[in-house]
Design a protein around this motif. Structure first.
Motif, PDB file in Angstrom:
ATOM      1  N   ASP A  16     -23.900  28.515 -27.670  1.00 57.23           N
ATOM      2  CA  ASP A  16     -22.645  28.507 -26.919  1.00 57.23           C
ATOM      3  C   ASP A  16     -22.459  27.184 -26.180  1.00 57.23           C
ATOM      4  O   ASP A  16     -21.387  26.574 -26.225  1.00 57.23           O
ATOM      5  N   GLN A  35     -23.976  24.343 -26.862  1.00 58.41           N
ATOM      6  CA  GLN A  35     -23.875  23.277 -27.849  1.00 58.41           C
ATOM      7  C   GLN A  35     -22.462  23.176 -28.408  1.00 58.41           C
ATOM      8  O   GLN A  35     -21.945  22.067 -28.642  1.00 58.41           O
ATOM      9  N   ALA A  36     -21.817  24.325 -28.603  1.00 60.95           N
ATOM     10  CA  ALA A  36     -20.438  24.321 -29.118  1.00 60.95           C
ATOM     11  C   ALA A  36     -19.490  23.669 -28.120  1.00 60.95           C
ATOM     12  O   ALA A  36     -18.579  22.909 -28.508  1.00 60.95           O
ATOM     13  N   LYS A  37     -19.677  23.940 -26.830  1.00 64.35           N
ATOM     14  CA  LYS A  37     -18.820  23.334 -25.811  1.00 64.35           C
ATOM     15  C   LYS A  37     -19.032  21.826 -25.729  1.00 64.35           C
ATOM     16  O   LYS A  37     -18.075  21.058 -25.586  1.00 64.35           O
ATOM     17  N   GLU A  89     -17.350  20.254 -28.668  1.00 62.11           N
ATOM     18  CA  GLU A  89     -15.904  20.203 -28.451  1.00 62.11           C
ATOM     19  C   GLU A  89     -15.539  19.090 -27.484  1.00 62.11           C
ATOM     20  O   GLU A  89     -14.542  18.384 -27.667  1.00 62.11           O
TER      21      GLU A  89
END
Length: 271
Positions: free
Chosen positions: A209, A211-213, A216
């Motif tokens: 989670d 890492q995804a932010k 982005e």
């Protein structure tokens, strides 16, 4: 030599009983020393056991009586039958007893067969072991089996960190075969999180989670023509990234947090 015989693991309790019986029946110094050195090794290798005196051997229970029988271990929470120890204990006891049995069989006249030479292969040596136990294991094996060459596999960064002065190799699968790297990057003096994110394991330090932010955030920062919504979202992600821990000791983490808040205050109100 290399012990390659295919067979079931020797039962640890059975081996302890055999060594104890031999020591009592023969009454020789060699038999007693073999039993005591084996129990000393187990006591040192197993957490919370500490001394061979904490192994208690009860004789067979008379017919019609329900008495303790077999090998028990004194631990902080009581006296426990050796077969009722945790899975980590059982796993370690299994292959240690099997290896010791082979050494005792191969060197029957040795005062301490565990100091005799051998080559031992251990798959998943870190299986079911507490992190502290994993870190101490290489040194304990070297202490009790000084002439044995261990070739072991593991998936633990703690094992890699504890084995820095030994030969390390990384086995990586490819489309057709596997690639073996005999000289991975040296990780001496690295923290565990640094070892995990090195070439030895190739992981990222954050949860999926987080890492995804961060991904982005990087994508928005690279946009040549960001929209107003992109800019607003980017600021939120940047503020979020500033709240993530640095991995520093708590006292330094607090100092970094003060600097961050001071920097945000100098920037003025945030959108």
């Amino acid at each position: 030599g290399l012990f390659s015989e295919q067979r079931d693991l020797v039962d640890a309790e059975e081996l302890i009983l055999q060594l104890d019986y031999a020591a009592l029946k023969r009454g020789t110094k060699v038999a007693r020393r073999q039993r005591d050195t084996f129990l000393d090794m187990l006591a040192s290798m197993l957490p919370d056991v500490e001394s061979r005196k904490n192994f208690v051997i009860h004789g067979p229970s008379p017919i019609g009586r329900r008495q303790k029988s077999g090998v028990f271990v004194k631990v902080p929470y009581g006296e426990v039958h050796i077969r009722q120890l945790s899975f980590g204990y059982q796993t370690m006891l299994g292959w240690l007893a099997d290896m010791a049995w082979r050494l005792f069989s191969h060197y029957p006249n040795s005062t301490n067969p565990m100091h005799e030479p051998a080559i031992v292969l251990v798959d998943e040596v870190d299986l079911h072991l507490h992190p502290r136990w994993q870190r101490e294991l290489p040194q304990l094996l070297a202490k009790h089996f000084p002439a044995v060459q261990f070739i072991a596999t593991a998936h633990s960064p703690l094992m890699a960190q504890a084995s820095i002065n030994r030969n390390l190799a990384v086995v990586q699968p490819t489309d057709e075969t596997v690639r073996i790297i005999n000289e991975p990057d040296v990780v001496e003096n690295w923290r565990i999180d640094q070892v995990v994110t090195s070439d030895l394991f190739g992981l990222v330090p954050w949860s999926p989670d987080v890492q995804a932010k961060l991904a982005e955030q990087g994508r928005l920062a690279m946009k040549s023509r960001p929209t107003a919504a992109d800019k607003s979202k980017l600021k939120k992600l940047e503020r979020y990234a500033m709240t993530l821990p640095t991995g520093l000791p708590p006292e330094l983490e607090n100092a970094v947090d003060i600097i961050r808040r001071a920097a945000n205050a100098l920037q003025g109100p945030q959108a």
